[in-house]
Design a protein around this motif. Structure first.
Motif, PDB file in Angstrom:
ATOM      1  N   SER A  21       9.630  11.142 -26.215  1.00 24.61           N
ATOM      2  CA  SER A  21       9.419   9.811 -26.906  1.00 24.61           C
ATOM      3  C   SER A  21       8.751   8.891 -25.850  1.00 24.61           C
ATOM      4  O   SER A  21       8.889   9.378 -24.707  1.00 24.61           O
ATOM      5  N   ALA A  22       8.255   7.676 -26.434  1.00 32.48           N
ATOM      6  CA  ALA A  22       7.706   6.957 -25.531  1.00 32.48           C
ATOM      7  C   ALA A  22       8.618   6.318 -24.505  1.00 32.48           C
ATOM      8  O   ALA A  22       8.406   6.006 -23.181  1.00 32.48           O
ATOM      9  N   ASP A  23       9.928   6.230 -24.917  1.00 28.43           N
ATOM     10  CA  ASP A  23      10.887   5.620 -23.973  1.00 28.43           C
ATOM     11  C   ASP A  23      11.081   6.585 -22.737  1.00 28.43           C
ATOM     12  O   ASP A  23      11.186   6.256 -21.626  1.00 28.43           O
ATOM     13  N   GLU A  24      11.034   7.983 -23.046  1.00 23.07           N
ATOM     14  CA  GLU A  24      11.322   8.953 -22.044  1.00 23.07           C
ATOM     15  C   GLU A  24       9.999   9.061 -21.206  1.00 23.07           C
ATOM     16  O   GLU A  24      10.217   8.959 -19.844  1.00 23.07           O
ATOM     17  N   MET A  25       8.902   8.838 -21.894  1.00 21.34           N
ATOM     18  CA  MET A  25       7.488   8.925 -20.952  1.00 21.34           C
ATOM     19  C   MET A  25       7.657   7.621 -20.104  1.00 21.34           C
ATOM     20  O   MET A  25       7.273   7.668 -18.862  1.00 21.34           O
ATOM     21  N   LYS A  30       7.718   5.301 -14.602  1.00 22.83           N
ATOM     22  CA  LYS A  30       8.437   3.961 -13.945  1.00 22.83           C
ATOM     23  C   LYS A  30       8.352   4.423 -12.618  1.00 22.83           C
ATOM     24  O   LYS A  30       8.109   3.740 -11.738  1.00 22.83           O
ATOM     25  N   LYS A  31       8.847   5.493 -12.203  1.00 21.78           N
ATOM     26  CA  LYS A  31       9.174   5.997 -10.768  1.00 21.78           C
ATOM     27  C   LYS A  31       7.525   5.972 -10.224  1.00 21.78           C
ATOM     28  O   LYS A  31       7.295   5.826  -9.177  1.00 21.78           O
ATOM     29  N   GLU A  32       6.600   6.544 -11.008  1.00 20.11           N
ATOM     30  CA  GLU A  32       5.321   6.894 -10.394  1.00 20.11           C
ATOM     31  C   GLU A  32       4.621   5.633 -10.167  1.00 20.11           C
ATOM     32  O   GLU A  32       3.991   5.300  -9.133  1.00 20.11           O
ATOM     33  N   ASN A  96       0.607  -6.682 -14.968  1.00 20.84           N
ATOM     34  CA  ASN A  96       1.345  -6.559 -16.333  1.00 20.84           C
ATOM     35  C   ASN A  96       2.588  -5.796 -16.144  1.00 20.84           C
ATOM     36  O   ASN A  96       2.687  -4.756 -15.297  1.00 20.84           O
ATOM     37  N   ASP A  97       3.404  -6.155 -17.152  1.00 18.53           N
ATOM     38  CA  ASP A  97       4.692  -5.139 -17.131  1.00 18.53           C
ATOM     39  C   ASP A  97       4.167  -4.122 -18.191  1.00 18.53           C
ATOM     40  O   ASP A  97       3.974  -4.041 -19.405  1.00 18.53           O
ATOM     41  N   TYR A  98       4.294  -2.825 -17.600  1.00 15.59           N
ATOM     42  CA  TYR A  98       3.917  -1.503 -18.247  1.00 15.59           C
ATOM     43  C   TYR A  98       4.951  -1.299 -19.448  1.00 15.59           C
ATOM     44  O   TYR A  98       4.677  -0.468 -20.068  1.00 15.59           O
ATOM     45  N   THR A  99       6.098  -1.582 -19.303  1.00 20.91           N
ATOM     46  CA  THR A  99       7.053  -1.330 -20.385  1.00 20.91           C
ATOM     47  C   THR A  99       6.672  -2.092 -21.500  1.00 20.91           C
ATOM     48  O   THR A  99       7.341  -1.732 -22.300  1.00 20.91           O
ATOM     49  N   VAL A 100       6.359  -3.134 -21.613  1.00 18.96           N
ATOM     50  CA  VAL A 100       6.091  -4.073 -22.592  1.00 18.96           C
ATOM     51  C   VAL A 100       4.596  -4.076 -23.099  1.00 18.96           C
ATOM     52  O   VAL A 100       4.405  -3.901 -24.391  1.00 18.96           O
ATOM     53  N   HIS A 101       3.549  -3.860 -22.324  1.00 13.17           N
ATOM     54  CA  HIS A 101       2.286  -3.780 -22.617  1.00 13.17           C
ATOM     55  C   HIS A 101       1.696  -2.438 -21.873  1.00 13.17           C
ATOM     56  O   HIS A 101       0.905  -2.738 -21.261  1.00 13.17           O
ATOM     57  N   PRO A 102       1.930  -1.412 -22.644  1.00 13.67           N
ATOM     58  CA  PRO A 102       1.408  -0.180 -22.012  1.00 13.67           C
ATOM     59  C   PRO A 102      -0.168  -0.228 -22.145  1.00 13.67           C
ATOM     60  O   PRO A 102      -0.982   0.062 -21.311  1.00 13.67           O
ATOM     61  N   ILE A 181      -3.543   8.886  -9.746  1.00 13.77           N
ATOM     62  CA  ILE A 181      -4.044   7.755 -10.685  1.00 13.77           C
ATOM     63  C   ILE A 181      -4.270   8.516 -12.001  1.00 13.77           C
ATOM     64  O   ILE A 181      -4.047   7.931 -13.357  1.00 13.77           O
ATOM     65  N   ALA A 182      -5.192   9.384 -12.292  1.00 10.91           N
ATOM     66  CA  ALA A 182      -5.757  10.028 -13.336  1.00 10.91           C
ATOM     67  C   ALA A 182      -4.245  10.466 -14.019  1.00 10.91           C
ATOM     68  O   ALA A 182      -4.370  10.396 -15.367  1.00 10.91           O
ATOM     69  N   LEU A 183      -3.331  11.296 -13.505  1.00  9.53           N
ATOM     70  CA  LEU A 183      -2.150  11.510 -14.197  1.00  9.53           C
ATOM     71  C   LEU A 183      -1.467  10.263 -14.873  1.00  9.53           C
ATOM     72  O   LEU A 183      -0.932  10.368 -15.692  1.00  9.53           O
ATOM     73  N   LEU A 184      -1.546   9.302 -14.207  1.00 10.31           N
ATOM     74  CA  LEU A 184      -0.846   8.122 -14.652  1.00 10.31           C
ATOM     75  C   LEU A 184      -1.751   7.609 -15.772  1.00 10.31           C
ATOM     76  O   LEU A 184      -0.799   7.112 -16.956  1.00 10.31           O
ATOM     77  N   ILE A 185      -2.930   7.471 -15.777  1.00  8.46           N
ATOM     78  CA  ILE A 185      -3.635   7.003 -16.841  1.00  8.46           C
ATOM     79  C   ILE A 185      -3.576   7.987 -18.128  1.00  8.46           C
ATOM     80  O   ILE A 185      -3.088   7.748 -19.171  1.00  8.46           O
TER      81      ILE A 185
END
Length: 199
Positions: A21-25, A30-32, A96-102, A181-185
């Motif tokens: 799920s998007a929440d799990e992802m 978040k840690k990264e 940017n808040d990545y949890t609100v605006h991915p 960074i590629a993995l995060l993207i």
């Protein structure tokens, strides 16, 4: 034996689709993201500490030659400009808040990736040239107080350190950061796709 082969063939054809799920992802990234921000902040603090240490040395010691003052000035300017570039990139991944605006964060992350590429390639060489020039000017006065063996040692160790940082260390840092960074993207693209699919 034939039954085993049929079971094995059936198993190989069977595809398991793992849905996260998007929440799990978001929890995974978040840690990264926090690690990336921390590393960026530590780089900035390290550069600021270098700037302050050199500025204090310049203020406390009496240098007689104008070349020393020019060398220290060039070094401080190079460190200051590089620190400002690091700060600009840090703001980019922190604004940017990545949890609100991915999607917005994904855009910022791609810009950050491009900026880091420029920083480690073109801009890095300007930084190395400026630092080397600053050290050369600084060494004009300082090395005059050393004997021939000490001069050779100081010049040799400085050259080896600059070459090591510009080749082996730089390549290792670029590779590690590029993969990270590629993995995060990739993860943010998947999160954005899941958010789009759920809407």
């Amino acid at each position: 034996m034939q039954a085993f082969d049929q079971i094995q063939e059936l198993w190989q054809k069977h595809e398991v689709e793992v849905k996260v799920s998007a929440d799990e992802m978001l929890q995974q990234v978040k840690k990264e993201v926090n690690g990336l921000k921390l590393k960026s902040a530590l780089n900035i603090l390290g550069m600021l500490a270098s700037f302050i240490a050199i500025a204090i040395m310049w203020a406390l010691f009496h240098f007689e030659s104008w070349t020393t003052h020019v060398g220290i000035s060039i070094t401080l300017i190079a460190i200051g400009v590089y620190t400002l570039l690091l700060y600009r990139d840090h703001k980019l991944i922190s604004k940017n808040d990545y949890t609100v605006h991915p999607n917005e964060y994904l855009s910022s992350l791609k810009t950050y990736q491009l900026n880091r590429y420029k920083l480690y390639n073109t801009l890095y060489w300007f930084y190395v040239i400026a630092l080397s020039l600053g050290i050369i000017f600084y060494f004009v006065e300082i090395l005059s107080h050393f004997n021939m063996m000490q001069k050779s040692l100081a010049i040799g160790l400085t050259a080896i350190w600059i070459i090591f940082c510009s080749t082996i260390l730089r390549k290792a840092v670029i590779k590690r950061e590029k993969e990270r960074i590629a993995l995060l993207i990739e993860k943010f693209e998947r999160i954005s796709a899941q958010f789009s699919a759920s809407e």
